[in-house]
Design an enzyme around this catalytic site. Structure first.
Site, mmCIF file in Angstrom:
data_model
loop_
_atom_site.group_PDB
_atom_site.id
_atom_site.type_symbol
_atom_site.label_atom_id
_atom_site.label_comp_id
_atom_site.label_asym_id
_atom_site.label_seq_id
_atom_site.Cartn_x
_atom_site.Cartn_y
_atom_site.Cartn_z
ATOM 1 N N CYS A 161 -3.709 4.907 9.296
ATOM 2 C CA CYS A 161 -2.471 4.363 9.863
ATOM 3 C C CYS A 161 -1.838 5.298 10.885
ATOM 4 C CB CYS A 161 -1.463 4.088 8.738
ATOM 5 S SG CYS A 161 -2.043 2.876 7.548
ATOM 6 N N CYS A 195 7.567 4.274 6.029
ATOM 7 C CA CYS A 195 6.857 3.885 4.814
ATOM 8 C C CYS A 195 7.794 3.652 3.649
ATOM 9 C CB CYS A 195 5.834 4.947 4.439
ATOM 10 S SG CYS A 195 6.573 6.538 4.015
ATOM 11 N N CYS A 218 0.845 -1.198 0.000
ATOM 12 C CA CYS A 218 0.000 0.000 0.000
ATOM 13 C C CYS A 218 0.883 1.250 0.000
ATOM 14 C CB CYS A 218 -0.923 -0.014 1.218
ATOM 15 S SG CYS A 218 -2.158 1.300 1.220
ATOM 16 N N CYS A 219 1.902 1.275 0.874
ATOM 17 C CA CYS A 219 2.796 2.438 0.919
ATOM 18 C C CYS A 219 3.533 2.593 -0.405
ATOM 19 C CB CYS A 219 3.795 2.305 2.066
ATOM 20 S SG CYS A 219 3.123 2.759 3.682
ATOM 21 N N CYS A 259 -1.061 8.836 6.851
ATOM 22 C CA CYS A 259 -2.428 8.606 6.374
ATOM 23 C C CYS A 259 -3.364 8.365 7.560
ATOM 24 C CB CYS A 259 -2.452 7.393 5.456
ATOM 25 S SG CYS A 259 -1.518 7.619 3.942
HETATM 26 FE FE1 SF4 Z 1 -1.494 2.889 2.824
HETATM 27 FE FE2 SF4 Z 1 -1.248 3.345 5.446
HETATM 28 FE FE3 SF4 Z 1 0.892 3.480 3.827
HETATM 29 FE FE4 SF4 Z 1 -1.005 5.348 3.739
HETATM 30 S S1 SF4 Z 1 0.410 4.908 5.458
HETATM 31 S S2 SF4 Z 1 -0.048 4.413 1.997
HETATM 32 S S3 SF4 Z 1 -2.880 4.104 4.073
HETATM 33 S S4 SF4 Z 1 -0.347 1.651 4.343
#
Ligand code: SF4
Length: 266
Positions: free
Chosen positions: A226, A256, A138-139, A223
């Site tokens: 998170c 991240c 996701c990151c 985000c």
């Molecule tokens: Fe995805 Fe969380 Fe990374 Fe944002 S911080 S990109 S929502 S995993």
């Protein structure tokens, strides 16, 4: 404020680049020792003098990035200020980006992932950020990939960020300029040696806007799914990906990966 007019560039390649992309090899240790006595504004000015419009600021809208955006403003730079809209930001983060654009007239460029948050959740059949084996992807998809896609347009990008040695962990070994093998470019950390008190003092001195969630117990803001507030005495980054540690994984993620130093994604 006087821009840096020293001789680092001429020592390295025999001439100023005049704003053209700089492609000669860089002696990182020499650059570090020559930039180390200088204030952050002059470290940035050196980078722009050396690398021209290859220098971009990666802005998270946290306190250190507000400081750096203000320095770009004071230096009168038109270099890109990159903001990655992951689609999962707090509304306050987007409002702060807009406020900074209005107030300082910076060249803010917002980058977006290929998929909307809804498209990603549909394609993967789950919210990746809720799983310890999904968060890195996701990151990557929502932060790193849009950044690297944008930087592909440049020959030798220099990404300016607000990392500080005092944050500890992998960041304890930071230098002012490090290589970024992802882009064949560099990462510049102009306030690498600042303490939290230096950041706070600069914000007070220049009356900078700050993210309203800082005052609600969020020292580090990413985000919304998170990021949580932290309790008194907790590590400032304890609120990042707390839900993954609470899910029973003793070692949740700490970074991240969108920032980079020689030690990897931090
Ligand atoms: Fe995805 Fe969380 Fe990374 Fe944002 S911080 S990109 S929502 S995993």
């Amino acid at each position: 404020m006087a821009l840096y007019e020293g001789n680092i560039v001429s020592e390295l390649d025999g001439s100023s680049t005049g704003g053209r992309p700089f492609t000669a090899p860089i002696d990182l240790a020499a650059v570090h020792s020559q930039l180390d006595p200088l204030p952050p504004e002059e470290r940035i000015a050196w980078a722009v003098k050396t690398f021209g419009d290859q220098v971009v600021l990666l802005a998270s809208m946290q306190k250190t990035s507000l400081v750096l955006m203000h320095m770009f403003h004071r230096l009168g730079l038109r270099n890109e200020v990159l903001f990655i809209d992951t689609g999962y930001h707090f509304t306050e983060t987007l409002q702060l980006r807009d406020e900074v654009m209005r107030r300082y007239g910076l060249n803010v460029v917002t980058l977006y992932p290929s998929l909307t948050a809804e498209e990603q959740e549909s394609r993967y059949g789950r919210k990746l950020f809720n799983f310890v084996d999904g968060q890195p992807e996701c990151c990557y998809l929502r932060k790193e990939a849009p950044l690297l896609r944008h930087l592909e347009q440049k020959t030798r990008p220099v990404t300016v960020g607000g990392l500080r040695k005092g944050e500890g962990g992998k960041r304890a070994d930071l230098s002012i300029l490090g290589r970024d093998p992802r882009t064949q470019g560099y990462a510049l950390s102009p306030i690498y040696d600042w303490k939290s008190a230096d950041v706070e003092a600069y914000i007070r001195q220049h009356d900078l806007p700050v993210h309203p969630l800082h005052a609600k117990g969020f020292p580090s803001i990413g985000c919304s799914p998170c990021t949580t507030a932290v309790a008194a005495g907790e590590d400032p980054r304890a609120g990042r990906w707390r839900h993954l540690r609470q899910a029973g994984f003793s070692e949740g993620p700490k970074y991240c990966g969108v920032n980079f130093s020689d030690g990897g994604g931090i």
